[in-house]
Design an enzyme around this catalytic site. Structure first.
Site, PDB file in Angstrom:
ATOM      1  N   PHE A  57       0.826  -1.208   0.000  1.00  0.00           N
ATOM      2  CA  PHE A  57       0.000   0.000   0.000  1.00  0.00           C
ATOM      3  C   PHE A  57       0.864   1.264   0.000  1.00  0.00           C
ATOM      4  O   PHE A  57       0.452   2.305  -0.531  1.00  0.00           O
ATOM      5  CB  PHE A  57      -0.904  -0.015   1.249  1.00  0.00           C
ATOM      6  CG  PHE A  57      -1.976   1.027   1.241  1.00  0.00           C
ATOM      7  CD1 PHE A  57      -3.175   0.794   0.584  1.00  0.00           C
ATOM      8  CD2 PHE A  57      -1.800   2.236   1.897  1.00  0.00           C
ATOM      9  CE1 PHE A  57      -4.178   1.761   0.577  1.00  0.00           C
ATOM     10  CE2 PHE A  57      -2.787   3.199   1.898  1.00  0.00           C
ATOM     11  CZ  PHE A  57      -3.981   2.964   1.232  1.00  0.00           C
ATOM     12  N   GLU A  58       2.049   1.171   0.579  1.00  0.00           N
ATOM     13  CA  GLU A  58       2.936   2.341   0.696  1.00  0.00           C
ATOM     14  C   GLU A  58       3.837   2.513  -0.524  1.00  0.00           C
ATOM     15  O   GLU A  58       4.582   3.519  -0.605  1.00  0.00           O
ATOM     16  CB  GLU A  58       3.799   2.224   1.957  1.00  0.00           C
ATOM     17  CG  GLU A  58       3.069   2.501   3.258  1.00  0.00           C
ATOM     18  CD  GLU A  58       2.110   1.407   3.702  1.00  0.00           C
ATOM     19  OE1 GLU A  58       2.393   0.220   3.452  1.00  0.00           O
ATOM     20  OE2 GLU A  58       1.051   1.743   4.275  1.00  0.00           O
ATOM     21  N   ALA A  80       4.542  -8.044  -2.652  1.00  0.00           N
ATOM     22  CA  ALA A  80       3.747  -9.263  -2.819  1.00  0.00           C
ATOM     23  C   ALA A  80       2.502  -9.160  -1.955  1.00  0.00           C
ATOM     24  O   ALA A  80       2.612  -8.990  -0.731  1.00  0.00           O
ATOM     25  CB  ALA A  80       4.570 -10.483  -2.403  1.00  0.00           C
ATOM     26  N   VAL A  81       1.347  -9.233  -2.597  1.00  0.00           N
ATOM     27  CA  VAL A  81       0.091  -9.274  -1.849  1.00  0.00           C
ATOM     28  C   VAL A  81      -0.498 -10.669  -2.057  1.00  0.00           C
ATOM     29  O   VAL A  81      -0.692 -11.102  -3.202  1.00  0.00           O
ATOM     30  CB  VAL A  81      -0.901  -8.196  -2.317  1.00  0.00           C
ATOM     31  CG1 VAL A  81      -2.050  -8.082  -1.314  1.00  0.00           C
ATOM     32  CG2 VAL A  81      -0.219  -6.844  -2.476  1.00  0.00           C
ATOM     33  N   ILE A  82      -0.726 -11.353  -0.946  1.00  0.00           N
ATOM     34  CA  ILE A  82      -1.157 -12.751  -1.015  1.00  0.00           C
ATOM     35  C   ILE A  82      -2.560 -12.860  -0.423  1.00  0.00           C
ATOM     36  O   ILE A  82      -2.777 -12.522   0.742  1.00  0.00           O
ATOM     37  CB  ILE A  82      -0.143 -13.648  -0.271  1.00  0.00           C
ATOM     38  CG1 ILE A  82       1.241 -13.486  -0.925  1.00  0.00           C
ATOM     39  CG2 ILE A  82      -0.593 -15.106  -0.297  1.00  0.00           C
ATOM     40  CD1 ILE A  82       2.376 -14.167  -0.186  1.00  0.00           C
ATOM     41  N   THR A  86      -4.953 -12.068   3.789  1.00  0.00           N
ATOM     42  CA  THR A  86      -5.595 -10.805   4.135  1.00  0.00           C
ATOM     43  C   THR A  86      -7.033 -10.738   3.653  1.00  0.00           C
ATOM     44  O   THR A  86      -7.355 -11.207   2.569  1.00  0.00           O
ATOM     45  CB  THR A  86      -4.818  -9.602   3.554  1.00  0.00           C
ATOM     46  OG1 THR A  86      -5.497  -8.415   3.933  1.00  0.00           O
ATOM     47  CG2 THR A  86      -4.693  -9.670   2.056  1.00  0.00           C
ATOM     48  N   HIS A  88      -8.276  -7.794   3.257  1.00  0.00           N
ATOM     49  CA  HIS A  88      -8.350  -6.552   2.469  1.00  0.00           C
ATOM     50  C   HIS A  88      -7.442  -6.597   1.229  1.00  0.00           C
ATOM     51  O   HIS A  88      -6.992  -5.587   0.725  1.00  0.00           O
ATOM     52  CB  HIS A  88      -8.105  -5.309   3.327  1.00  0.00           C
ATOM     53  CG  HIS A  88      -6.832  -5.297   4.099  1.00  0.00           C
ATOM     54  ND1 HIS A  88      -6.693  -5.833   5.346  1.00  0.00           N
ATOM     55  CD2 HIS A  88      -5.628  -4.777   3.795  1.00  0.00           C
ATOM     56  CE1 HIS A  88      -5.461  -5.647   5.777  1.00  0.00           C
ATOM     57  NE2 HIS A  88      -4.786  -5.017   4.852  1.00  0.00           N
ATOM     58  N   ARG A 127       6.746 -17.256  -8.555  1.00  0.00           N
ATOM     59  CA  ARG A 127       6.920 -16.074  -9.416  1.00  0.00           C
ATOM     60  C   ARG A 127       8.001 -15.134  -8.895  1.00  0.00           C
ATOM     61  O   ARG A 127       8.147 -14.018  -9.393  1.00  0.00           O
ATOM     62  CB  ARG A 127       5.589 -15.333  -9.534  1.00  0.00           C
ATOM     63  CG  ARG A 127       4.556 -16.169 -10.266  1.00  0.00           C
ATOM     64  CD  ARG A 127       3.165 -15.572 -10.200  1.00  0.00           C
ATOM     65  NE  ARG A 127       2.186 -16.609 -10.503  1.00  0.00           N
ATOM     66  CZ  ARG A 127       0.871 -16.457 -10.401  1.00  0.00           C
ATOM     67  NH1 ARG A 127       0.381 -15.308 -10.009  1.00  0.00           N
ATOM     68  NH2 ARG A 127       0.062 -17.442 -10.692  1.00  0.00           N
TER      69      ARG A 127
HETATM   70  N1  INI Z   1       0.940  -5.639   2.395  1.00  0.00           N
HETATM   71  C1  INI Z   1       1.593  -6.360   1.474  1.00  0.00           C
HETATM   72  O1  INI Z   1       2.549  -5.856   0.858  1.00  0.00           O
HETATM   73  N2  INI Z   1       1.214  -7.633   1.190  1.00  0.00           N
HETATM   74  C2  INI Z   1       0.169  -8.237   1.840  1.00  0.00           C
HETATM   75  O2  INI Z   1      -0.126  -9.422   1.537  1.00  0.00           O
HETATM   76  C3  INI Z   1      -0.511  -7.497   2.824  1.00  0.00           C
HETATM   77  N3  INI Z   1      -1.582  -8.090   3.570  1.00  0.00           N
HETATM   78  O3  INI Z   1      -1.679  -9.321   3.549  1.00  0.00           O
HETATM   79  O4  INI Z   1      -2.341  -7.430   4.236  1.00  0.00           O
HETATM   80  C4  INI Z   1      -0.114  -6.160   3.078  1.00  0.00           C
HETATM   81  N4  INI Z   1      -0.754  -5.419   4.008  1.00  0.00           N
HETATM   82  C5  INI Z   1      -0.193  -4.196   4.536  1.00  0.00           C
HETATM   83  C6  INI Z   1      -0.476  -2.979   3.675  1.00  0.00           C
HETATM   84  O5  INI Z   1       0.267  -2.993   2.473  1.00  0.00           O
HETATM   85  C7  INI Z   1      -0.099  -1.701   4.450  1.00  0.00           C
HETATM   86  O6  INI Z   1       1.277  -1.719   4.753  1.00  0.00           O
HETATM   87  C8  INI Z   1      -0.904  -1.508   5.734  1.00  0.00           C
HETATM   88  O7  INI Z   1      -2.290  -1.638   5.479  1.00  0.00           O
HETATM   89  C9  INI Z   1      -0.640  -0.103   6.350  1.00  0.00           C
HETATM   90  O8  INI Z   1      -0.997   0.943   5.435  1.00  0.00           O
END
Ligand code: INI
Length: 156
Positions: A57-58, A80-82, A86, A88, A127
């Protein structure tokens, strides 16, 4: 007829990698592939900046800020978002992807998408250097090509 196409020559390019710490094991492999791509294409490690952020997200904000300093020819976002981990997932993916695109369009600097969005950790492993290539390497190839393309368009 004029045809313009970027090549993969990274010599004299300056590049920044913005890397999420969330799912760090995966992200470090993405960074390894990304650095390998840059060096194999003639880039110099002295021309590399690595920036770490908490999560996917950042990525866009840090990518936009480093792109705005005018010192880099390209920026690569790695994360990597899995889904399994999560509830969300969709929000993180949507904001990261649209934010990365905006960072590129708003700064005029190529910002490439080295973000894995997978259902399982196994897919992410595959990947990030195992069976199915390395998204960090692919995103760096794209960043180099786009940086070279923009230089050629400017000179055309
Ligand atoms: N951030 C990730 O990079 N990957 C993920 O899988 C993930 N999950 O699973 O929630 C994730 N969450 C944190 C998000 O990116 C932010 O850092 C957080 O919400 C604070 O803003």
């Amino acid at each position: 007829m004029v045809q313009i196409e970027g090549d993969l020559q990274a010599a004299n390019l300056k590049i920044a990698f913005v890397v999420a710490r969330f799912n760090e094991f995966i992200c470090e492999h993405l960074l390894e592939g990304a650095l390998d791509s840059f060096v194999r294409h003639g880039g110099n490690k002295d021309d590399v900046t690595v920036i770490r952020v908490p999560g996917a997200f950042e990525l866009p904000l840090a990518a936009k800020r480093i792109a705005m300093n005018g010192k880099n020819d390209a920026v690569v976002c790695l994360g990597a978002v899995i889904r399994g981990e999560t509830s969300h997932y969709d929000y993180v993916c949507a904001n990261a992807s649209s934010g990365i695109a905006s960072a590129s369009l708003e700064t005029g600097v190529p910002v490439s998408f080295g973000l894995l969005t997978t259902d399982t950790i196994e897919q992410a492993i595959q990947r990030s250097g195992a069976k199915a290539g390395n998204q960090g390497r692919d995103a760096t190839d794209c960043a180099i090509e786009m940086a070279r393309l923009l230089k050629q368009i400017s000179e055309a």
